[in-house]
Design a protein around this motif. Structure first.
Motif, PDB file in Angstrom:
ATOM      1  N   SER A  26       0.809  -1.219   0.000  1.00  9.95           N
ATOM      2  CA  SER A  26       0.000   0.000   0.000  1.00  9.95           C
ATOM      3  C   SER A  26       0.842   1.269   0.000  1.00  9.95           C
ATOM      4  CB  SER A  26      -0.881   0.014   1.250  1.00  9.95           C
ATOM      5  OG  SER A  26      -0.081   0.121   2.422  1.00  9.95           O
ATOM      6  N   TYR A  28       2.178   2.384   2.546  1.00 15.60           N
ATOM      7  CA  TYR A  28       1.985   2.956   3.880  1.00 15.60           C
ATOM      8  C   TYR A  28       3.267   2.826   4.717  1.00 15.60           C
ATOM      9  CZ  TYR A  28       0.112   3.472   8.610  1.00 15.60           C
ATOM     10  OH  TYR A  28      -0.116   3.865   9.905  1.00 15.60           O
ATOM     11  N   GLU A  50       1.665  -6.139  11.884  1.00 15.45           N
ATOM     12  CA  GLU A  50       0.479  -5.692  11.151  1.00 15.45           C
ATOM     13  C   GLU A  50       0.929  -4.962   9.897  1.00 15.45           C
ATOM     14  OE1 GLU A  50      -1.783  -3.350  13.955  1.00 15.45           O
ATOM     15  OE2 GLU A  50      -2.407  -5.138  15.059  1.00 15.45           O
ATOM     16  N   LYS A  52      -0.481  -2.900   6.319  1.00 17.31           N
ATOM     17  CA  LYS A  52      -1.543  -2.289   5.522  1.00 17.31           C
ATOM     18  C   LYS A  52      -1.302  -2.685   4.071  1.00 17.31           C
ATOM     19  CE  LYS A  52      -3.847   2.138   4.796  1.00 17.31           C
ATOM     20  NZ  LYS A  52      -3.772   3.582   5.114  1.00 17.31           N
ATOM     21  N   ASN A  60      -7.680  -0.049   0.668  1.00 22.02           N
ATOM     22  CA  ASN A  60      -6.727  -0.689   1.570  1.00 22.02           C
ATOM     23  C   ASN A  60      -7.401  -1.625   2.551  1.00 22.02           C
ATOM     24  OD1 ASN A  60      -4.281   0.662   0.685  1.00 22.02           O
ATOM     25  ND2 ASN A  60      -5.169   2.500   1.561  1.00 22.02           N
ATOM     26  N   TYR A  61      -6.613  -2.541   3.083  1.00 21.00           N
ATOM     27  CA  TYR A  61      -7.054  -3.421   4.152  1.00 21.00           C
ATOM     28  C   TYR A  61      -5.848  -3.726   5.030  1.00 21.00           C
ATOM     29  CZ  TYR A  61      -5.113  -7.240   1.265  1.00 21.00           C
ATOM     30  OH  TYR A  61      -4.289  -8.041   0.523  1.00 21.00           O
ATOM     31  N   TRP A  62      -6.107  -4.156   6.251  1.00 25.74           N
ATOM     32  CA  TRP A  62      -5.052  -4.475   7.209  1.00 25.74           C
ATOM     33  C   TRP A  62      -5.034  -5.957   7.508  1.00 25.74           C
ATOM     34  CZ3 TRP A  62      -1.356  -1.465   9.570  1.00 25.74           C
ATOM     35  CH2 TRP A  62      -1.473  -0.076   9.401  1.00 25.74           C
ATOM     36  N   THR A  88      -8.981  -5.530   9.377  1.00 25.60           N
ATOM     37  CA  THR A  88      -9.434  -4.226   8.904  1.00 25.60           C
ATOM     38  C   THR A  88     -10.497  -3.640   9.819  1.00 25.60           C
ATOM     39  OG1 THR A  88      -8.955  -4.920   6.645  1.00 25.60           O
ATOM     40  CG2 THR A  88     -10.356  -2.977   6.911  1.00 25.60           C
ATOM     41  N   LYS A  91      -9.007  -2.163  12.914  1.00 24.16           N
ATOM     42  CA  LYS A  91      -8.184  -0.981  12.689  1.00 24.16           C
ATOM     43  C   LYS A  91      -9.054   0.226  12.379  1.00 24.16           C
ATOM     44  CE  LYS A  91      -4.095  -1.066  12.508  1.00 24.16           C
ATOM     45  NZ  LYS A  91      -3.093  -0.784  13.512  1.00 24.16           N
TER      46      LYS A  91
END
Length: 91
Positions: A26, A28, A50, A52, A60-62, A88, A91
């Motif tokens: 991502s 991030y 963790e 992203k 996006n997703y975690w 996700t 978060k």
């Protein structure tokens, strides 16, 4: 690649197989984050954290991720396996 990763990422299995895992990055996390992850795995240790990720559609997703190195008969790291859990909603 499994069915759950395809559902989570929006990619089809054939779009992911053979690709580097960076297809899901991502942007991030900074280079220091990835360097620490790689250094841990190359040292033969399990990495947990963790991350992203980015779906095919750009959203996006975690995930909570555990990466376990896999060794050859000589004890060298030759690949790794990643187990991810969607976090996700948390978060």
């Amino acid at each position: 690649v499994n069915e759950q990763l395809c559902k989570l990422s929006g990619y089809k299995e054939e779009e992911l197989i053979g690709q580097n895992e960076t297809i899901l990055n991502s942007d991030y996390h900074d280079e220091a984050f990835w360097h620490h992850q790689r250094k841990t795995i190359i040292a033969g240790k399990t990495w947990k954290g963790e991350i992203k990720k980015r779906k095919k559609d750009g959203s996006n997703y975690w995930v909570n991720c555990v990466i376990q190195p896999i060794f050859n008969e000589g004890g060298e790291v030759i690949q790794h396996i990643s187990i991810m859990q969607d976090i996700t909603d948390r978060k």
